[in-house]
Design a protein around this motif. Structure first.
Motif, PDB file in Angstrom:
ATOM      1  N   THR A  91     -40.169  62.765 -14.349  1.00 46.14           N
ATOM      2  CA  THR A  91     -39.037  61.858 -14.479  1.00 46.14           C
ATOM      3  C   THR A  91     -39.307  60.637 -13.620  1.00 46.14           C
ATOM      4  O   THR A  91     -39.633  60.766 -12.443  1.00 46.14           O
ATOM      5  N   SER A 148     -30.793  50.589 -20.390  1.00 47.77           N
ATOM      6  CA  SER A 148     -30.345  51.468 -21.461  1.00 47.77           C
ATOM      7  C   SER A 148     -30.665  52.891 -21.050  1.00 47.77           C
ATOM      8  O   SER A 148     -31.509  53.131 -20.197  1.00 47.77           O
ATOM      9  N   GLY A 149     -29.955  53.824 -21.624  1.00 45.02           N
ATOM     10  CA  GLY A 149     -30.173  55.221 -21.287  1.00 45.02           C
ATOM     11  C   GLY A 149     -29.151  55.714 -20.285  1.00 45.02           C
ATOM     12  O   GLY A 149     -28.041  55.199 -20.199  1.00 45.02           O
ATOM     13  N   LYS A 150     -29.541  56.700 -19.513  1.00 44.10           N
ATOM     14  CA  LYS A 150     -28.636  57.347 -18.567  1.00 44.10           C
ATOM     15  C   LYS A 150     -28.690  56.662 -17.213  1.00 44.10           C
ATOM     16  O   LYS A 150     -29.761  56.441 -16.665  1.00 44.10           O
ATOM     17  N   THR A 177     -31.240  65.406 -12.043  1.00 45.99           N
ATOM     18  CA  THR A 177     -30.934  64.384 -13.046  1.00 45.99           C
ATOM     19  C   THR A 177     -29.641  64.679 -13.767  1.00 45.99           C
ATOM     20  O   THR A 177     -29.254  63.947 -14.646  1.00 45.99           O
ATOM     21  N   VAL A 217     -31.877  54.247 -13.363  1.00 47.63           N
ATOM     22  CA  VAL A 217     -32.083  54.666 -14.743  1.00 47.63           C
ATOM     23  C   VAL A 217     -33.235  55.662 -14.686  1.00 47.63           C
ATOM     24  O   VAL A 217     -34.246  55.418 -14.024  1.00 47.63           O
ATOM     25  N   THR A 218     -33.062  56.785 -15.360  1.00 52.84           N
ATOM     26  CA  THR A 218     -34.139  57.781 -15.392  1.00 52.84           C
ATOM     27  C   THR A 218     -34.780  57.797 -16.771  1.00 52.84           C
ATOM     28  O   THR A 218     -34.122  57.550 -17.784  1.00 52.84           O
ATOM     29  N   GLN A 219     -36.073  58.059 -16.761  1.00 51.50           N
ATOM     30  CA  GLN A 219     -36.813  58.165 -18.018  1.00 51.50           C
ATOM     31  C   GLN A 219     -37.794  59.308 -17.883  1.00 51.50           C
ATOM     32  O   GLN A 219     -38.535  59.383 -16.899  1.00 51.50           O
ATOM     33  N   GLU A 220     -37.781  60.208 -18.850  1.00 49.60           N
ATOM     34  CA  GLU A 220     -38.675  61.353 -18.824  1.00 49.60           C
ATOM     35  C   GLU A 220     -39.950  61.020 -19.581  1.00 49.60           C
ATOM     36  O   GLU A 220     -39.911  60.423 -20.654  1.00 49.60           O
ATOM     37  N   TRP A 223     -37.876  57.170 -11.965  1.00 51.20           N
ATOM     38  CA  TRP A 223     -36.619  56.617 -11.479  1.00 51.20           C
ATOM     39  C   TRP A 223     -36.809  55.132 -11.227  1.00 51.20           C
ATOM     40  O   TRP A 223     -37.714  54.736 -10.506  1.00 51.20           O
TER      41      TRP A 223
END
Length: 73
Positions: free
Chosen positions: A24, A52-54, A72, A10-13, A26
């Motif tokens: 980002t 949740s998310g991508k 990403t 899951v990635t979060q910026e 990971w």
């Protein structure tokens, strides 16, 4: 047991810093295995983890390698 075809992240910026740059983050949340006889994959998520998310699937690299600087998509 077979080796996974992909690692699942899951990635979060992050919020922009003073220079406007974003990072980002990971987080590995599971693995995926390609089907033997048909197109497709099975995704196995780590038990007890909320996702949740991508989701991003990356081919496994050498043990302990970080996914930093990966696209990403």
């Amino acid at each position: 047991m077979r080796k996974p075809t992909y690692n699942v992240y899951v990635t979060q910026e992050s919020q922009p810093d003073q220079n406007g740059d974003k990072s980002t983050y990971w987080t590995k949340v599971g693995v995926a295995f390609a089907h033997n006889s048909k197109p497709g994959v099975n995704i196995v998520l780590t038990p007890g983890i909320a996702v949740s998310g991508k989701l991003v699937l990356l081919e496994p690299k050498e043990e302990g390698a970080s996914p930093q600087n990966q696209p990403t998509g």
